[in-house]
Design an enzyme around this catalytic site. Structure first.
Site, PDB file in Angstrom:
ATOM      1  N   ARG A  45      -4.329  -7.509  -0.314  1.00  0.00           N
ATOM      2  CA  ARG A  45      -3.544  -6.322  -1.001  1.00  0.00           C
ATOM      3  C   ARG A  45      -4.242  -6.362  -2.488  1.00  0.00           C
ATOM      4  O   ARG A  45      -4.228  -5.389  -2.983  1.00  0.00           O
ATOM      5  CB  ARG A  45      -2.101  -6.146  -1.061  1.00  0.00           C
ATOM      6  CG  ARG A  45      -1.551  -5.602   0.484  1.00  0.00           C
ATOM      7  CD  ARG A  45      -0.496  -5.413   0.612  1.00  0.00           C
ATOM      8  NE  ARG A  45       0.073  -5.171   1.758  1.00  0.00           N
ATOM      9  CZ  ARG A  45       1.343  -4.787   2.265  1.00  0.00           C
ATOM     10  NH1 ARG A  45       2.361  -4.455   1.196  1.00  0.00           N
ATOM     11  NH2 ARG A  45       1.933  -4.405   3.153  1.00  0.00           N
ATOM     12  N   ASP A 153      12.769   4.894  -5.519  1.00  0.00           N
ATOM     13  CA  ASP A 153      11.706   3.879  -4.982  1.00  0.00           C
ATOM     14  C   ASP A 153      11.057   3.159  -6.220  1.00  0.00           C
ATOM     15  O   ASP A 153      11.341   3.593  -7.558  1.00  0.00           O
ATOM     16  CB  ASP A 153      10.619   4.576  -4.051  1.00  0.00           C
ATOM     17  CG  ASP A 153      10.045   3.510  -3.158  1.00  0.00           C
ATOM     18  OD1 ASP A 153      10.469   3.504  -2.152  1.00  0.00           O
ATOM     19  OD2 ASP A 153       9.345   2.376  -3.486  1.00  0.00           O
TER      20      ASP A 153
HETATM   21  C1  LIG Z   1       9.389   0.714   4.708  1.00  0.00           C
HETATM   22  S1  LIG Z   1       9.688   1.869   3.418  1.00  0.00           S
HETATM   23  C2  LIG Z   1      10.904   2.868   4.024  1.00  0.00           C
HETATM   24  C3  LIG Z   1      10.804   4.191   3.583  1.00  0.00           C
HETATM   25  C4  LIG Z   1      12.127   5.022   4.206  1.00  0.00           C
HETATM   26  N1  LIG Z   1      13.285   4.661   3.828  1.00  0.00           N
HETATM   27  C5  LIG Z   1      11.879   4.955   5.808  1.00  0.00           C
HETATM   28  O1  LIG Z   1      12.722   4.282   6.378  1.00  0.00           O
HETATM   29  O2  LIG Z   1      10.764   5.587   6.416  1.00  0.00           O
HETATM   30  C6  LIG Z   1      10.518   0.784   2.287  1.00  0.00           C
HETATM   31  C7  LIG Z   1      10.525   1.138   0.882  1.00  0.00           C
HETATM   32  O3  LIG Z   1      11.377   0.375  -0.087  1.00  0.00           O
HETATM   33  C8  LIG Z   1      10.696   0.328  -1.405  1.00  0.00           C
HETATM   34  N2  LIG Z   1      11.354  -0.882  -2.010  1.00  0.00           N
HETATM   35  C9  LIG Z   1      11.121  -2.234  -1.714  1.00  0.00           C
HETATM   36  N3  LIG Z   1      11.639  -3.022  -2.552  1.00  0.00           N
HETATM   37  C10 LIG Z   1      12.460  -2.325  -3.263  1.00  0.00           C
HETATM   38  C11 LIG Z   1      13.236  -2.434  -4.832  1.00  0.00           C
HETATM   39  N4  LIG Z   1      13.751  -3.765  -5.086  1.00  0.00           N
HETATM   40  N5  LIG Z   1      13.555  -1.343  -5.272  1.00  0.00           N
HETATM   41  C12 LIG Z   1      13.443  -0.060  -4.948  1.00  0.00           C
HETATM   42  N6  LIG Z   1      12.645   0.394  -3.586  1.00  0.00           N
HETATM   43  C13 LIG Z   1      12.096  -0.915  -3.015  1.00  0.00           C
HETATM   44  C14 LIG Z   1       9.086   0.199  -0.971  1.00  0.00           C
HETATM   45  O4  LIG Z   1       8.512   0.559  -2.104  1.00  0.00           O
HETATM   46  C15 LIG Z   1       9.168   1.018   0.112  1.00  0.00           C
HETATM   47  O5  LIG Z   1       8.804   2.377  -0.299  1.00  0.00           O
END
Ligand SMILES: C[S@@+](CC[C@H](N)C(=O)[O-])C[C@H]1O[C@@H](n2cnc3c(N)ncnc32)[C@H](O)[C@@H]1O
Length: 283
Positions: A45, A153
């Site tokens: 990545r 996010d």
């Molecule tokens: C797999 S996606 C889930 C999206 C949506 N909630 C769903 O269930 O379809 C996880 C998201 O969490 C965010 N994320 C990960 N660590 C984070 C953090 N420390 N603070 C805020 N967002 C975070 C990532 O950037 C990503 O966009």
């Protein structure tokens, strides 16, 4: 000038020291677990960033990211290491329970007609836009009901896409046809094969960047319902518990927290009780 493939092959791999340095940062600042099994994924990545910057090894790249003027590259690094997989109407039973049980319950108990929602870890926006469609539909049978959605996010790139609200037609395959007709606009450019969420949905959602690892969350009021789905799965258990504790204090008593289907609160000491699979009520 060297082409991309010869440049890529000239990169030194992610060595032990660089991987540990990176993993330590990601775990402590973002909460995301980085076991050794993620090393290959991380390397591939980040390779694109090294190529863009013309940097030949990961030690030098990390020196740059963590230098006093590394803030803008840090944003790219975080974009590269987060997993933003999402879908419209993902885990659809959550939206069924929302309309059939949670919303009627909250409106009757609380006497308030305006409810606030938070989509925490909203990725590229499919979750909050799905939520807005479902809430607009609920409004049809409850005309005095209204709502607002905060969607956050950590990934700047994901948030830009969310705010733009433009998706390829294949991305909206899960949206029922009747809702597509009401809430999605076809791109004027036929060749683009894209749709945009209508302003009736866009105007209801406020997007901003928030790291869920922050000690304090910057909200004035309390939320009625929080969606935090498929986010904490990447965190270790103590981090999950601490984060969910902070999140619980942002939810009104009697309100709800909805997690992803593979996430559980079992064994955690939190002011929440399960009322359906992965749906919790704030005590
Ligand atoms: C797999 S996606 C889930 C999206 C949506 N909630 C769903 O269930 O379809 C996880 C998201 O969490 C965010 N994320 C990960 N660590 C984070 C953090 N420390 N603070 C805020 N967002 C975070 C990532 O950037 C990503 O966009």
């Amino acid at each position: 000038m060297a082409d991309d493939s010869s440049l890529a092959s000239s990169y030194a791999g992610l060595n032990d020291r660089a991987f540990k340095r990176l993993a330590a940062y990601i775990e402590s600042e973002l909460g995301i677990r980085m076991p050794d099994t993620k090393r290959v994924m991380l390397e591939s990545r980040l390779q694109k960033r090294l190529r863009v910057l013309g940097i030949g090894d990961y030690d030098k790249y990390l020196d740059k990211v963590f230098s006093p003027d590394g803030a803008s590259e840090l944003v790219h690094m975080i974009d590269a290491v987060t997993t933003n997989k999402t879908d419209f109407f993902r885990e659809p039973d959550h939206f069924d329970i929302l309309s059939s049980r949670l919303l009627p319950g909250l409106l009757t108990q609380g006497g308030r007609q305006h409810l606030s929602f938070w989509s925490a870890g909203c990725a590229t926006g499919e979750e909050p836009y799905t939520l807005a469609m479902v809430l607009e539909e609920f409004k049809l049978s409850h005309p005095s009901f209204d709502y607002n959605i905060v969607a956050t996010d950590i990934s700047t790139r994901a948030l830009e896409k969310a705010q733009n609200a433009v998706y390829g037609s294949e991305r909206v395959a899960m949206v029922p046809l009747s809702l597509k007709k009401k809430y999605l606009l076809r791109s004027k450019d036929n060749a683009a094969d894209e749709v945009r969420m209508k302003s009736i949905l866009r105007d209801k959602i406020q997007f901003f960047r928030l790291n869920l690892m922050d000690e304090r969350y910057p909200f004035d009021g309390l939320f009625d319902i929080v969606f935090c789905r498929n986010v904490i799965i990447y965190f270790d258990r103590p981090t999950q518990e601490a984060l969910l504790g902070r999140m619980s204090s942002c939810i009104r008593k009697g309100g709800n927290l909805i997690l992803g289907h593979s996430e559980t609160l079992t064994g955690m000491s939190l002011p929440l009780r399960g009322i359906a699979p992965t749906v919790y009520e704030r005590l």
